[in-house]
Design an enzyme around this catalytic site. Structure first.
Site, PDB file in Angstrom:
ATOM      1  N   ASP A 124     -65.890 -20.846  17.408  1.00 55.93           N
ATOM      2  CA  ASP A 124     -66.890 -21.870  17.134  1.00 55.93           C
ATOM      3  C   ASP A 124     -66.982 -22.764  18.377  1.00 55.93           C
ATOM      4  O   ASP A 124     -66.102 -22.731  19.238  1.00 55.93           O
ATOM      5  CB  ASP A 124     -66.435 -22.675  15.905  1.00 55.93           C
ATOM      6  CG  ASP A 124     -67.327 -23.849  15.629  1.00 55.93           C
ATOM      7  OD1 ASP A 124     -68.551 -23.654  15.487  1.00 55.93           O
ATOM      8  OD2 ASP A 124     -66.813 -24.988  15.564  1.00 55.93           O
TER       9      ASP A 124
ATOM     10  N   ASP B 132     -68.721 -26.530  18.488  1.00 56.89           N
ATOM     11  CA  ASP B 132     -68.638 -27.972  18.256  1.00 56.89           C
ATOM     12  C   ASP B 132     -67.347 -28.340  17.527  1.00 56.89           C
ATOM     13  O   ASP B 132     -67.080 -27.848  16.437  1.00 56.89           O
ATOM     14  CB  ASP B 132     -69.858 -28.456  17.471  1.00 56.89           C
ATOM     15  CG  ASP B 132     -71.151 -28.170  18.227  1.00 56.89           C
ATOM     16  OD1 ASP B 132     -71.226 -28.549  19.399  1.00 56.89           O
ATOM     17  OD2 ASP B 132     -72.068 -27.569  17.639  1.00 56.89           O
TER      18      ASP B 132
END
Length: 192
Positions: free
Chosen positions: A9, A11
């Site tokens: 991922d 953020d």
């Protein structure tokens, strides 16, 4: 080849988890601190309606995402991992942020094999498609969903994801820990 397929991922995982906070505090005239960010849903943290946060985010998302700072050691560790493994960034970001996300990764000289901007928090199908060996995430709900589908998840510690974990999730505090765990998993894979 013994390469692992590592899904990451963006953020809150490769970037600092609270980069959005100053923008939101200024916009909503709040003084929320990082310690108060105990929920993933930002509108709940700010004490506002979801649509108010969505309006703020839609006005500011390009600025927020282009100015994010990297977590300590993220670039170094990902660069080393890229030499031995397949790096796939899998993000829930809006589809219209795809070009900005490519530019952000290139500007920060982060190597990767693929970037998938899903526009959705549901990542299980993409993990399956990529034959993911390990998923690095900061969202508790995503980690639970992925782990319940059989994926090993490294959950990078934040104030908003400190909830009970299952056996497929390992909480990590930094990218150095991530590196050690992936090295161990890689050596176990080679031994099989």
């Amino acid at each position: 080849m013994n390469n692992l397929n590592i899904c990451i991922d963006i953020d809150g995982t490769i970037t600092n988890a609270y980069d959005w906070l100053d923008y939101a505090n200024e916009y909503f005239n709040k003084n929320i601190t990082e310690d108060q960010v105990t929920e993933y849903e930002i509108h709940q943290v700010m004490g506002i309606e979801r649509h108010e946060y969505e309006d703020f985010y839609n006005k500011n998302k390009f600025k927020i995402h282009s100015e994010q700072k990297l977590r300590d050691d993220a670039k170094l560790i990902i660069t080393v991992l890229y030499q031995m493994h397949n790096i796939h960034f899998v993000t829930a970001r809006d589809l219209e942020l795809e070009t900005l996300t490519h530019l952000f990764l290139r500007k920060n000289e982060i190597p990767y094999d693929n970037l998938f901007v899903l526009g959705s928090h549901y990542k299980v199908d993409k993990a399956k498609e990529l034959n993911c060996n390990i998923f690095i995430e900061d969202s508790y709900d995503n980690a639970i969903q992925l782990s319940n589908s059989g994926y090993k998840v490294l959950l990078i510690d934040t104030n908003y994801n400190r909830k009970p974990l299952n056996n497929n999730i390992v909480r990590v505090n930094n990218w150095k820990e991530i590196f050690l765990i992936i090295n161990e998993l890689s050596s176990q894979t080679k031994a099989v």
